[in-house]
Design a protein around this motif. Structure first.
Motif, short mmCIF file in Angstrom:
data_model
loop_
_atom_site.label_atom_id
_atom_site.label_comp_id
_atom_site.label_asym_id
_atom_site.label_seq_id
_atom_site.Cartn_x
_atom_site.Cartn_y
_atom_site.Cartn_z
N SER A 244 0.82 -1.21 0.00
CA SER A 244 0.00 0.00 0.00
C SER A 244 0.86 1.26 0.00
CB SER A 244 -0.91 0.01 1.22
OG SER A 244 -1.73 1.15 1.24
N LYS A 245 0.31 2.36 -0.47
CA LYS A 245 0.95 3.67 -0.35
C LYS A 245 0.67 4.21 1.05
CE LYS A 245 0.32 4.57 -5.28
NZ LYS A 245 -0.07 3.17 -5.56
N TYR A 246 1.60 5.04 1.56
CA TYR A 246 1.45 5.54 2.93
C TYR A 246 1.93 6.98 3.03
CZ TYR A 246 0.84 0.74 4.65
OH TYR A 246 0.38 -0.53 4.89
N CYS A 247 1.41 7.67 4.04
CA CYS A 247 2.02 8.91 4.50
C CYS A 247 2.15 8.80 6.01
CB CYS A 247 1.20 10.14 4.10
SG CYS A 247 -0.42 10.26 4.88
N LEU B 278 -4.77 4.81 -1.15
CA LEU B 278 -5.01 4.06 -2.38
C LEU B 278 -4.26 4.65 -3.56
CD1 LEU B 278 -8.88 3.54 -2.03
CD2 LEU B 278 -7.07 1.90 -1.51
N SER B 279 -4.08 5.98 -3.54
CA SER B 279 -3.48 6.65 -4.69
C SER B 279 -3.06 8.06 -4.28
CB SER B 279 -4.49 6.74 -5.83
OG SER B 279 -5.61 7.52 -5.42
N GLU B 280 -2.43 8.77 -5.22
CA GLU B 280 -2.08 10.16 -4.96
C GLU B 280 -3.34 11.00 -4.74
OE1 GLU B 280 0.50 13.85 -6.91
OE2 GLU B 280 0.23 11.98 -8.02
N GLU B 281 -4.39 10.69 -5.50
CA GLU B 281 -5.65 11.41 -5.35
C GLU B 281 -6.23 11.19 -3.96
OE1 GLU B 281 -4.84 9.55 -7.96
OE2 GLU B 281 -4.52 11.22 -9.35
N HIS C 65 5.26 5.67 -2.15
CA HIS C 65 4.71 4.54 -2.90
C HIS C 65 4.59 3.26 -2.08
CE1 HIS C 65 5.85 7.10 -6.37
NE2 HIS C 65 4.81 6.51 -6.93
N SER C 66 5.40 3.11 -1.03
CA SER C 66 5.35 1.89 -0.22
C SER C 66 5.87 2.18 1.18
CB SER C 66 6.20 0.78 -0.86
OG SER C 66 7.58 1.07 -0.69
N ILE C 67 5.69 1.22 2.04
CA ILE C 67 6.14 1.38 3.42
C ILE C 67 7.66 1.39 3.51
CG2 ILE C 67 6.24 -1.07 4.08
CD1 ILE C 67 4.74 -0.23 6.68
N GLU C 68 8.32 0.86 2.48
CA GLU C 68 9.78 0.90 2.44
C GLU C 68 10.31 2.33 2.39
OE1 GLU C 68 11.81 -2.38 -0.05
OE2 GLU C 68 9.84 -2.15 -0.97
#
Length: 393
Positions: free
Chosen positions: A160-163, A219-222, A259-262
């Motif tokens: 998943s994408k994250y902030c 889910l996405s940049e949006e 883009h990822s938790i990495e």
């Protein structure tokens, strides 16, 4: 079992308050690990092995035990947890008198053991989650396989994408009173999870006593842009509702999406820088994100590359060496902050409008800048703000 040894004497002491007979607890090897008769602790109670083997209570009459070593009259009952025998409870006294208490005390000890294991499991889960958070947030290039293992352990989406949201507790009194209260801390975590509309499987934990981090899945940049547009409102709600838990002062910041938790290390660093900028600049409310134009304007000068700034300083050397530089710089910054309105700037500086015009003209004369040019004013403004930050850092 290790946990059984740790809690045995505590349970024995508690049970002795409700039972008129001495008791003991033995492990699966027959070692007495808890007893109301202190000298028996650490000795071997050989019949415990028989109780475990037969998995049923055994009564020891006085006649039977008179020739047995370290065995007293009473009843010995197997203790079970998760369908496994973990030890033996011994109640000492005339068998006909102690037998009615056997099942009651057995259930009490087993329930206490179950609660102990549950609490230990929760504690280990919390500590492991903290370790995971520290690993991904403090390592610029974490090991991919290790992150996947952690994600599988906590059922967190790896792809998943994250902030990263960072929440600092600035209330020293609350920290002093609640640093050991898991119940209050858990309530605060639940409030954060609810406020930012997260499900159960998120990385949300105390990084240390004063800092909480939340990795918000996206889910996405949006999706990030939608979230960040509501971030200030949600953070205000968090601050308002946290007062009900006694937390009077919070600071909240969020980094950009990754883009990822990495890659979440970078989002964490951004949020931490925002917190530091907000603190040093005294920006309130203490809610910081790159979505806020005011914050962007305040921190933009700090992103000017040092070599470029040094080149600009050479160009402006004649101004910075002027005896009235501080006064002229303050005048120009105030002029900009009042939207280049002469009357408002003069009023804010407590000077006559003609004095303001004189100072601005002096800046033009020394630097060659055109104060009527937006481009020139913008460049000069950023340089002065950087210089201001540079001088105070």
């Amino acid at each position: 079992m290790k946990f059984f040894v740790q809690f045995a004497q505590k349970v024995v002491n508690a049970a002795s308050d409700i039972l008129p007979f001495p008791i003991s607890l033995s492990d699966e090897e027959g070692n007495i690990i808890g007893s109301t008769i202190p000298e028996r602790i650490g000795t071997i109670h050989s019949p415990s092995k028989e109780v475990i083997k037969k998995n049923r209570p055994i009564v020891f009459e006085e006649e039977r035990v008179k020739d047995m070593d370290n065995v007293l009259p009473g009843i010995a009952v197997p203790l079970n947890f998760n369908h496994k025998i973990i030890g033996v409870l011994g109640i000492i006294g005339p068998p006909d008198q102690v037998k009615p208490y056997a099942q009651l005390i057995k259930r009490y000890v087993e329930m206490q053991w179950q609660d102990t294991v549950l609490n230990q499991t929760k504690y280990m889960h919390k500590k492991t989650l903290e370790t995971f958070a520290q690993y991904v947030l403090l390592n610029e290039q974490p090991n991919r396989e290790r992150i996947q293992q952690y994600c599988n352990m906590f059922n967190i989406k790896f792809d998943s994408k994250y902030c990263c949201i960072v929440i600092d507790i600035l209330d020293s009194m609350w920290l002093e009173q609640n640093v050991q209260s898991e119940e209050i801390k858990n309530k605060l975590l639940e409030l954060i999870k609810t406020t930012y509309q997260c499900n159960e499987n998120v990385l949300l934990t105390f990084l240390h006593a004063e800092r909480i981090i939340l990795l918000k899945p996206l889910l996405s940049e949006e999706d990030y842009l939608d979230f960040i547009s509501h971030f200030e409102k949600q953070s205000n709600q968090l601050m308002s509702h946290s007062h009900l838990l006694g937390v009077k002062n919070l600071a909240v910041a969020v980094g950009n999406w990754r883009h990822s938790i990495e890659e979440i290390y970078h989002s964490y660093q951004e949020a931490e820088r925002l917190l530091n900028y907000g603190k040093s600049l005294g920006i309130k409310p203490r809610i910081y994100s790159f979505y806020n134009w005011k914050i962007l304007l305040e921190i933009l000068p700090r992103y000017i590359e040092t070599n470029f700034f040094n080149k600009l300083l050479i160009r402006l050397k004649s101004l910075t060496e002027d005896d009235h530089f501080t006064e002229l710089a303050k005048t120009f910054l105030t002029f900009c902050d009042t939207n280049m309105n002469m009357s408002k700037a003069a009023k804010k500086l407590y000077i006559h409008r003609n004095t303001l015009i004189y100072r601005l003209q002096k800046i033009e004369t020394i630097t060659g800048l055109n104060i009527k040019s937006f481009d020139h004013c913008l460049l000069f403004y950023l340089v002065l703000k950087y210089y201001e930050n540079f001088q105070t850092s």
